[in-house]
Each structure stands twice: as C-alpha cells, then as structure tokens.
Design a protein around this motif. Structure first.
Motif, PDB file in Angstrom:
ATOM      1  N   GLU A 241     -23.874  20.742  35.912  1.00 53.59           N
ATOM      2  CA  GLU A 241     -23.125  19.302  34.271  1.00 53.59           C
ATOM      3  C   GLU A 241     -22.091  18.446  35.945  1.00 53.59           C
ATOM      4  O   GLU A 241     -21.464  17.388  34.999  1.00 53.59           O
ATOM      5  CB  GLU A 241     -22.344  20.012  33.503  1.00 53.59           C
ATOM      6  CG  GLU A 241     -22.640  20.403  32.913  1.00 53.59           C
ATOM      7  CD  GLU A 241     -24.087  20.260  32.148  1.00 53.59           C
ATOM      8  OE1 GLU A 241     -23.860  18.448  31.528  1.00 53.59           O
ATOM      9  OE2 GLU A 241     -25.077  19.823  31.641  1.00 53.59           O
ATOM     10  N   SER A 242     -21.828  18.852  36.347  1.00 51.67           N
ATOM     11  CA  SER A 242     -20.304  18.152  37.524  1.00 51.67           C
ATOM     12  C   SER A 242     -20.875  17.311  38.929  1.00 51.67           C
ATOM     13  O   SER A 242     -21.027  17.097  39.712  1.00 51.67           O
ATOM     14  CB  SER A 242     -20.029  18.858  37.455  1.00 51.67           C
ATOM     15  OG  SER A 242     -19.707  20.138  38.655  1.00 51.67           O
ATOM     16  N   GLU A 243     -22.358  18.526  39.433  1.00 48.85           N
ATOM     17  CA  GLU A 243     -22.670  18.839  41.055  1.00 48.85           C
ATOM     18  C   GLU A 243     -23.988  16.929  40.856  1.00 48.85           C
ATOM     19  O   GLU A 243     -25.214  17.454  39.772  1.00 48.85           O
ATOM     20  CB  GLU A 243     -23.271  18.711  41.135  1.00 48.85           C
ATOM     21  CG  GLU A 243     -22.626  19.849  41.578  1.00 48.85           C
ATOM     22  CD  GLU A 243     -21.393  19.618  43.106  1.00 48.85           C
ATOM     23  OE1 GLU A 243     -21.788  19.298  43.527  1.00 48.85           O
ATOM     24  OE2 GLU A 243     -20.119  19.554  42.310  1.00 48.85           O
ATOM     25  N   HIS A 244     -23.870  15.783  41.586  1.00 49.43           N
ATOM     26  CA  HIS A 244     -24.990  14.270  41.415  1.00 49.43           C
ATOM     27  C   HIS A 244     -25.491  14.676  42.661  1.00 49.43           C
ATOM     28  O   HIS A 244     -25.156  14.845  43.841  1.00 49.43           O
ATOM     29  CB  HIS A 244     -24.512  13.813  40.233  1.00 49.43           C
ATOM     30  CG  HIS A 244     -23.005  13.567  40.350  1.00 49.43           C
ATOM     31  ND1 HIS A 244     -22.416  12.557  41.623  1.00 49.43           N
ATOM     32  CD2 HIS A 244     -21.919  13.465  39.837  1.00 49.43           C
ATOM     33  CE1 HIS A 244     -21.171  12.230  41.454  1.00 49.43           C
ATOM     34  NE2 HIS A 244     -20.897  12.820  40.342  1.00 49.43           N
ATOM     35  N   HIS A 245     -25.446  12.836  42.616  1.00 52.79           N
ATOM     36  CA  HIS A 245     -26.365  12.570  44.465  1.00 52.79           C
ATOM     37  C   HIS A 245     -25.189  11.578  45.076  1.00 52.79           C
ATOM     38  O   HIS A 245     -25.914  11.491  45.819  1.00 52.79           O
ATOM     39  CB  HIS A 245     -27.416  11.790  43.631  1.00 52.79           C
ATOM     40  CG  HIS A 245     -26.829  10.555  43.273  1.00 52.79           C
ATOM     41  ND1 HIS A 245     -25.932   9.860  42.325  1.00 52.79           N
ATOM     42  CD2 HIS A 245     -26.122   9.263  43.818  1.00 52.79           C
ATOM     43  CE1 HIS A 245     -25.491   8.667  41.869  1.00 52.79           C
ATOM     44  NE2 HIS A 245     -25.696   7.852  43.105  1.00 52.79           N
ATOM     45  N   VAL A 246     -23.789  11.806  44.439  1.00 53.43           N
ATOM     46  CA  VAL A 246     -22.879  10.783  45.161  1.00 53.43           C
ATOM     47  C   VAL A 246     -22.119  12.638  46.190  1.00 53.43           C
ATOM     48  O   VAL A 246     -21.596  13.560  44.991  1.00 53.43           O
ATOM     49  CB  VAL A 246     -22.481  10.275  44.760  1.00 53.43           C
ATOM     50  CG1 VAL A 246     -20.716   9.781  45.720  1.00 53.43           C
ATOM     51  CG2 VAL A 246     -22.537   8.881  44.091  1.00 53.43           C
ATOM     52  N   SER A 254     -19.938  17.197  45.084  1.00 53.88           N
ATOM     53  CA  SER A 254     -19.618  15.973  44.167  1.00 53.88           C
ATOM     54  C   SER A 254     -18.082  15.209  44.079  1.00 53.88           C
ATOM     55  O   SER A 254     -17.510  16.530  43.132  1.00 53.88           O
ATOM     56  CB  SER A 254     -20.394  15.655  42.838  1.00 53.88           C
ATOM     57  OG  SER A 254     -22.277  15.589  43.355  1.00 53.88           O
ATOM     58  N   PRO A 255     -18.008  13.927  43.644  1.00 53.77           N
ATOM     59  CA  PRO A 255     -16.309  13.574  43.417  1.00 53.77           C
ATOM     60  C   PRO A 255     -16.382  13.886  41.742  1.00 53.77           C
ATOM     61  O   PRO A 255     -17.441  14.130  40.599  1.00 53.77           O
ATOM     62  CB  PRO A 255     -16.158  12.841  44.290  1.00 53.77           C
ATOM     63  CG  PRO A 255     -17.304  12.506  44.393  1.00 53.77           C
ATOM     64  CD  PRO A 255     -18.433  13.141  44.617  1.00 53.77           C
ATOM     65  N   ARG A 256     -15.275  14.176  41.415  1.00 55.86           N
ATOM     66  CA  ARG A 256     -15.191  14.304  40.139  1.00 55.86           C
ATOM     67  C   ARG A 256     -14.041  13.381  39.320  1.00 55.86           C
ATOM     68  O   ARG A 256     -14.460  13.288  37.860  1.00 55.86           O
ATOM     69  CB  ARG A 256     -14.159  15.589  39.616  1.00 55.86           C
ATOM     70  CG  ARG A 256     -14.843  17.297  40.203  1.00 55.86           C
ATOM     71  CD  ARG A 256     -15.583  17.533  39.749  1.00 55.86           C
ATOM     72  NE  ARG A 256     -16.645  18.917  39.940  1.00 55.86           N
ATOM     73  CZ  ARG A 256     -16.953  18.906  40.716  1.00 55.86           C
ATOM     74  NH1 ARG A 256     -18.168  18.243  41.212  1.00 55.86           N
ATOM     75  NH2 ARG A 256     -17.722  20.128  41.779  1.00 55.86           N
ATOM     76  N   GLU A 257     -13.562  12.839  39.819  1.00 55.15           N
ATOM     77  CA  GLU A 257     -12.088  11.494  39.856  1.00 55.15           C
ATOM     78  C   GLU A 257     -13.300  10.310  38.547  1.00 55.15           C
ATOM     79  O   GLU A 257     -12.969  10.029  37.614  1.00 55.15           O
ATOM     80  CB  GLU A 257     -11.695  11.161  40.094  1.00 55.15           C
ATOM     81  CG  GLU A 257     -10.331  10.817  39.424  1.00 55.15           C
ATOM     82  CD  GLU A 257      -9.235  10.058  40.800  1.00 55.15           C
ATOM     83  OE1 GLU A 257      -8.375   8.860  39.928  1.00 55.15           O
ATOM     84  OE2 GLU A 257      -9.371  10.392  41.962  1.00 55.15           O
TER      85      GLU A 257
END
Length: 315
Positions: A241-246, A254-257
């Motif tokens: 739900e939180s890790e993506h291509h950036v 992955s950054p969260r802000e």
C-alpha cells in the motif's frame, strides 16, 4: 484516467494515438491548413515525432539487453564512448542529482530491480542485470568525459533513466511538430502543449486526483510548456500500500509525505526529473527546489493538502 488529461478535444482537430514506451502517446494538431499538401506535411511531422519515442527507448531503456544503456551498464571501471543522446541524457540526470544532493539519482537501477521492476512491457520477459542492489552506489560513481564523449561507471551499477527518458522523447517530438504551431503531445499523462487549442485559447489540462481515480484534482492553463505529474498510485511494489515506483535513494524505500507532484516547465524532461526530485524531497524542500528553478508546481501531501509555488493558477 491518465495522470493528466486534455480537456475538450475539438472535433476539427487531427488526433492520433499510438502505443509507445509502455503507454499510449496521443498527438493532437489544430488549426492546420486542410489542403492535401498541408495534411501530408502534418502527417510526416507526426510520424517523425512518434519515431523519437522508439529511438529514445532503444538507447535509454534498461529493460532491453541490446539497448545502449544496458551495454554501458555491463562495463565498469572503463571509459565507454557513447552516442550523443545517451551522453547528454546521463549528463542531465547527473546535473539534477547534483542540484538535489542525490534526492534524484539515476544509479538506482539495481534497487529498482530488487523491488520487482524488471519486466519488459513489450515481451513480458523478466530482465535482470544481476548487479547487487547496494545503497552505497550513487551518482558520484558515474564519471563523464565531455571531450571524449565517454562515460565511466566506477562501480558495478545500473543506470535508470526512467525519470528523464520519456520527457526527452516528448521534447524531441515537440521539435518535429514545432512548425505546426498549435499542438499537444500527451504521453501517458506527461503533456506538452504548444500555441493554442481549436478555440484559439491556451490549452486546459486536467490533473488526476491522487485518491479518486475518476476525479480531477484541478485544471491548469498551458501553452508552450510541459506538465508532468508523478503520483504514488501509478506503479505499486507487489501488493504494498505504500511502496511504489518512486524511490528515495537515501533510504531505499518510497517517500511518504508527497502523494502527487505536478510540475510545469519549459521542457518535459525538466518537468519530469524535477517533479520526481520534489516528490522525494517532500513539500518544504521540494517546493524550495522548484522555486529556485522558477517553475510552477503543485505538491499534494498524504493529508490531501496542496502546496503550490508562486505563479500556480487553477482554472
């Protein structure tokens, strides 16, 4: 819905769409002479514009073992003479890395592979360099020699030019279309608009809402500029739900802000790369970076609060 969308497509516009670089590229030309000769000139320019997406991909993709980028990454500790396109693309990526103190870093390829971004969209084949994903590798391990037009990778690493290559292809396509004066290029939501639309007004671009796929966050007016948007909803790592291509190069996650970053710039390559950097840096430092570059931008944080640079205007 793509990340950005052209509003109000006029019936009189010449529009074509073709699959390129893992997305759909749409080119729209308006206000052109309807004579047979003019149509032929327009169609030839559009064909040349599409051809740039193939050429840039053949040089800059890490998903094809025969690409020039992959051949470069197969060698380290030696100076490798490369094509002008690859040299300038890597030089630009390193300049952004330097400006952002590594928030943007093109040497994250092996770490992207370890996160599962290994599948060639054309063949479905899994492509892996087998290079260990080391956080210690950085853009400082890439050495350029302008006079020899060579690149040396000091350590085994994989360059990932995904945040600049599509923007470069858009920019090269724009140069082919420039004589047509009034047109738009939309490559999966990364857009360049020139001149005016069919109503002789600036183009209006809709930006996707990061949490409501069928809704727009806002609309902006655009002419003779590019708009690129990065969102955390685009390509997920597995079922996360939180890790993506950036990827944040300093943390390896992955950054969260920031959940959406839209940047307007004179070129798509600049908008794409600096949007990615701002996504990693967060709202405060990201906006500071974009303001230093005198760019218009809108960042959205996880609480759906918008942060914009001076000059950003909704329509």
């Amino acid at each position: 819905m793509s990340r950005t969308a052209l509003d109000g497509v006029p019936a009189s516009a010449a529009i074509s769409s073709r699959p390129r670089m893992g997305t759909v590229v749409t080119i729209q030309v308006v206000g052109h002479d309807r004579s047979q000769r003019a149509r032929r000139t327009r169609d030839q320019a559009v064909d040349r514009a599409y051809a740039w997406f193939d050429r840039v991909e053949s040089i800059c993709t890490r998903f094809d073992a025969t690409s020039e980028l992959r051949r470069l990454c197969a060698t380290h500790g030696e100076d490798v003479v490369v094509s002008p396109m690859l040299f300038e693309t890597v030089r630009f990526a390193l300049a952004v890395a330097e400006e952002t103190h590594g928030a943007f870093d093109p040497t994250v390829g092996a770490r992207m592979e370890s996160r599962g971004f290994t599948r060639d969209y054309r063949s479905g084949a899994v492509v892996s360099s087998e290079v260990l994903a080391e956080r210690e590798v950085s853009y400082r391990d890439v050495v350029l020699n302008a006079s020899a037009r060579s690149i040396r990778l000091e350590r085994a690493l994989v360059l990932d030019l995904g945040a600049v290559a599509k923007g470069l292809a858009i920019d090269m396509a724009v140069q082919e279309l420039r004589p047509l004066a009034n047109f738009a290029v939309d490559a999966g939501g990364d857009v360049y608009c020139a001149g005016h639309n069919d109503h002789e007004l600036p183009w209006t671009i809709g930006i996707r809402h990061p949490r409501e796929p069928q809704a727009l966050l806002t609309r902006v007016s655009l002419t003779d500029a590019a708009l690129c948007t990065s969102g955390d909803y685009e390509r997920r790592v597995g079922n996360s739900e939180s890790e993506h291509h950036v990827l944040d190069p300093s943390t390896g996650v992955s950054p969260r802000e920031v959940i959406s970053a839209s940047v307007i710039a004179p070129s798509a390559m600049v908008a794409d790369a600096l949007g990615t950097a701002a996504f990693v840096l967060g709202c405060t430092e990201g906006l500071a970076l974009l303001e230093r570059q005198e760019l218009r931008a809108c960042l959205v944080n996880a609480q759906l609060v918008r942060h914009t640079t001076p000059g950003w205007i909704d329509v």
